[in-house]
Design a protein around this motif. Structure first.
Motif, PDB file in Angstrom:
ATOM      1  N   GLY A 241      42.469  53.471 -50.395  1.00 39.84           N
ATOM      2  CA  GLY A 241      41.230  53.849 -49.744  1.00 39.84           C
ATOM      3  C   GLY A 241      41.273  53.641 -48.242  1.00 39.84           C
ATOM      4  N   THR A 242      40.161  53.920 -47.595  1.00 47.06           N
ATOM      5  CA  THR A 242      40.045  53.761 -46.151  1.00 47.06           C
ATOM      6  C   THR A 242      40.188  52.294 -45.764  1.00 47.06           C
ATOM      7  OG1 THR A 242      38.570  55.675 -46.030  1.00 47.06           O
ATOM      8  CG2 THR A 242      38.554  54.165 -44.156  1.00 47.06           C
ATOM      9  N   PHE A 243      40.981  52.026 -44.758  1.00 44.53           N
ATOM     10  CA  PHE A 243      41.115  50.652 -44.281  1.00 44.53           C
ATOM     11  C   PHE A 243      39.868  50.284 -43.489  1.00 44.53           C
ATOM     12  CE2 PHE A 243      42.277  47.524 -41.064  1.00 44.53           C
ATOM     13  CZ  PHE A 243      42.807  46.533 -41.876  1.00 44.53           C
ATOM     14  N   ARG A 244      39.245  49.147 -43.817  1.00 45.07           N
ATOM     15  CA  ARG A 244      37.969  48.785 -43.224  1.00 45.07           C
ATOM     16  C   ARG A 244      37.982  47.409 -42.555  1.00 45.07           C
ATOM     17  NH1 ARG A 244      34.531  52.657 -44.881  1.00 45.07           N
ATOM     18  NH2 ARG A 244      34.943  53.738 -46.839  1.00 45.07           N
ATOM     19  N   GLY A 245      39.139  46.891 -42.228  1.00 46.65           N
ATOM     20  CA  GLY A 245      39.203  45.588 -41.592  1.00 46.65           C
ATOM     21  C   GLY A 245      38.476  45.569 -40.256  1.00 46.65           C
ATOM     22  N   THR A 246      37.735  44.501 -39.990  1.00 45.40           N
ATOM     23  CA  THR A 246      36.988  44.360 -38.747  1.00 45.40           C
ATOM     24  C   THR A 246      37.232  42.976 -38.155  1.00 45.40           C
ATOM     25  OG1 THR A 246      35.020  43.460 -39.825  1.00 45.40           O
ATOM     26  CG2 THR A 246      35.163  45.865 -39.650  1.00 45.40           C
ATOM     27  N   LEU A 247      36.777  42.803 -36.924  1.00 46.13           N
ATOM     28  CA  LEU A 247      36.935  41.505 -36.263  1.00 46.13           C
ATOM     29  C   LEU A 247      36.140  40.414 -36.960  1.00 46.13           C
ATOM     30  CD1 LEU A 247      36.733  42.373 -32.450  1.00 46.13           C
ATOM     31  CD2 LEU A 247      38.753  42.126 -33.880  1.00 46.13           C
ATOM     32  N   GLY A 249      35.080  40.560 -40.237  1.00 51.52           N
ATOM     33  CA  GLY A 249      35.214  40.561 -41.681  1.00 51.52           C
ATOM     34  C   GLY A 249      36.210  39.532 -42.181  1.00 51.52           C
ATOM     35  N   PRO A 250      36.246  39.304 -43.503  1.00 55.62           N
ATOM     36  CA  PRO A 250      37.179  38.330 -44.084  1.00 55.62           C
ATOM     37  C   PRO A 250      38.609  38.834 -44.081  1.00 55.62           C
ATOM     38  CG  PRO A 250      36.020  39.518 -45.811  1.00 55.62           C
ATOM     39  CD  PRO A 250      35.395  39.955 -44.518  1.00 55.62           C
ATOM     40  N   ASP A 251      39.567  37.901 -44.234  1.00 50.75           N
ATOM     41  CA  ASP A 251      40.970  38.313 -44.214  1.00 50.75           C
ATOM     42  C   ASP A 251      41.321  39.207 -45.403  1.00 50.75           C
ATOM     43  OD1 ASP A 251      41.059  36.471 -46.294  1.00 50.75           O
ATOM     44  OD2 ASP A 251      42.538  35.168 -45.360  1.00 50.75           O
ATOM     45  N   SER A 252      40.540  39.156 -46.464  1.00 48.70           N
ATOM     46  CA  SER A 252      40.795  40.034 -47.604  1.00 48.70           C
ATOM     47  C   SER A 252      40.642  41.509 -47.230  1.00 48.70           C
ATOM     48  CB  SER A 252      39.861  39.689 -48.763  1.00 48.70           C
ATOM     49  OG  SER A 252      38.500  39.753 -48.357  1.00 48.70           O
ATOM     50  N   ASP A 253      39.902  41.796 -46.145  1.00 46.58           N
ATOM     51  CA  ASP A 253      39.766  43.173 -45.670  1.00 46.58           C
ATOM     52  C   ASP A 253      40.967  43.610 -44.843  1.00 46.58           C
ATOM     53  OD1 ASP A 253      37.320  43.407 -46.873  1.00 46.58           O
ATOM     54  OD2 ASP A 253      36.147  43.109 -45.045  1.00 46.58           O
ATOM     55  N   ARG A 254      41.875  42.680 -44.533  1.00 41.46           N
ATOM     56  CA  ARG A 254      43.037  43.019 -43.714  1.00 41.46           C
ATOM     57  C   ARG A 254      44.318  43.071 -44.558  1.00 41.46           C
ATOM     58  NH1 ARG A 254      40.236  39.599 -40.384  1.00 41.46           N
ATOM     59  NH2 ARG A 254      41.658  37.861 -40.781  1.00 41.46           N
ATOM     60  N   SER A 255      44.200  43.565 -45.771  1.00 41.78           N
ATOM     61  CA  SER A 255      45.370  43.899 -46.575  1.00 41.78           C
ATOM     62  C   SER A 255      45.598  45.398 -46.407  1.00 41.78           C
ATOM     63  CB  SER A 255      45.146  43.545 -48.043  1.00 41.78           C
ATOM     64  OG  SER A 255      45.010  42.147 -48.207  1.00 41.78           O
ATOM     65  N   PHE A 256      46.820  45.808 -46.122  1.00 44.07           N
ATOM     66  CA  PHE A 256      47.027  47.181 -45.672  1.00 44.07           C
ATOM     67  C   PHE A 256      48.411  47.718 -46.044  1.00 44.07           C
ATOM     68  CE2 PHE A 256      48.711  44.460 -42.359  1.00 44.07           C
ATOM     69  CZ  PHE A 256      49.909  45.071 -42.026  1.00 44.07           C
ATOM     70  N   VAL A 257      48.514  49.033 -45.976  1.00 42.94           N
ATOM     71  CA  VAL A 257      49.784  49.756 -46.057  1.00 42.94           C
ATOM     72  C   VAL A 257      49.824  50.688 -44.857  1.00 42.94           C
ATOM     73  CG1 VAL A 257      51.254  51.298 -47.401  1.00 42.94           C
ATOM     74  CG2 VAL A 257      49.696  49.732 -48.571  1.00 42.94           C
TER      75      VAL A 257
END
Length: 274
Positions: A241-247, A249-257
């Motif tokens: 899905g769309t990557f939604r990490g923010t400044l 947000g929690p580190d769980s939102d910064r899992s990515f490919v």
């Protein structure tokens, strides 16, 4: 010309200045202390380089918020009222553990975000005196010109991938272990450099095929992600899905490919095997 050209010039200049400081002391004696109980360290070089970068930013943009790796949040009244919030992120020595063991694989990273969007990203490698930089909407550039990521089809033997995980991830975290195992099985090599910003620069210039992160650290994410995006690469969440990490947000939102759009189905399939 980008409206953030002045900020970009400053980020390049101060990352190079901090890099020269670190390089001059790399083979000498400097203090080292544990940063936490998970084995991470902070060195005197981290602190000296960070102090220099923070001072230069404050001199030029005194009202901006600065998030520094060692000092944390500093100042920042811009954005307290109406209008965009400007935040500088400073990783003065990405790869401190490498430095301590004498491994010359480390970089200086500086980014500027407006609200949650990276608009300036700079990675400087002191060892080779190379700098990679990006301004939003203007492309990513290095010593050889504009960067466009990997080229050509993936090798029959599998892609060359890199991995990072956040400091808070336990060594026996089952999700991280399963994900790494799937990547190692399906790739030609899986690199873990202990310096995520160096890895992002390798992806942007096409030295590796993809980069996977699990609960990645905030401080070095925006500069690297902007380099990749401006080089034409794509960043997705682990589920595709769309990557939604923010400044904020929690580190769980910064899992990515991260990788080329045309390689993303293959990369996501590898991730999905975990």
């Amino acid at each position: 010309m980008s409206r953030f050209a002045a900020e970009g010039h400053l980020a390049v200049a101060i990352s190079r200045e901090a890099g020269a400081l670190v390089r001059s002391r790399f083979q000498g004696e400097y203090g080292v202390r544990p940063k936490d109980d998970r084995g991470d360290v902070v060195t005197e070089l981290d602190l000296l380089a960070e102090r220099l970068v923070v001072q230069r930013i404050r001199e030029r943009f005194p009202h901006d918020l600065i998030l520094a790796e060692e000092a944390g949040a500093l100042g920042g009244d811009a954005g307290a009222g109406p209008g965009p919030r400007r935040t500088w992120l400073v990783d003065p020595l990405d790869g401190s553990n490498n430095v301590v063991i004498g491994l010359p694989a480390y970089v200086v990273g500086v980014a500027l975000c407006v609200d949650d969007t990276p608009v300036v990203g700079v990675v400087h490698e002191p060892v080779t005196d190379r700098t990679w930089s990006a301004l939003t909407g203007c492309g990513a550039y290095g010593p050889l010109g504009r960067m466009t990521g990997p080229s050509g089809p993936l090798a029959a033997s599998g892609p060359l991938l890199a991995w990072t995980q956040g400091h808070a991830v336990a060594r026996d975290d089952p999700a991280a272990r399963a994900l790494k195992s799937a990547l190692e099985t399906g790739s030609r090599r899986l690199l873990q450099l202990w310096a995520p910003l160096l890895t992002w620069s390798m992806l942007a210039r096409g030295d590796i095929d993809g980069f996977v992160g699990y609960r990645a650290e905030l401080i070095d994410f925006p500069a690297g992600a902007l380099l990749a995006a401006e080089a034409g690469l794509e960043i997705r969440a682990l589920d595709g899905g769309t990557f939604r990490g923010t400044l904020s947000g929690p580190d769980s939102d910064r899992s990515f490919v991260a990788g080329r759009p045309e390689d993303m189905p293959y990369l996501l399939d590898l991730v999905g095997r975990s």
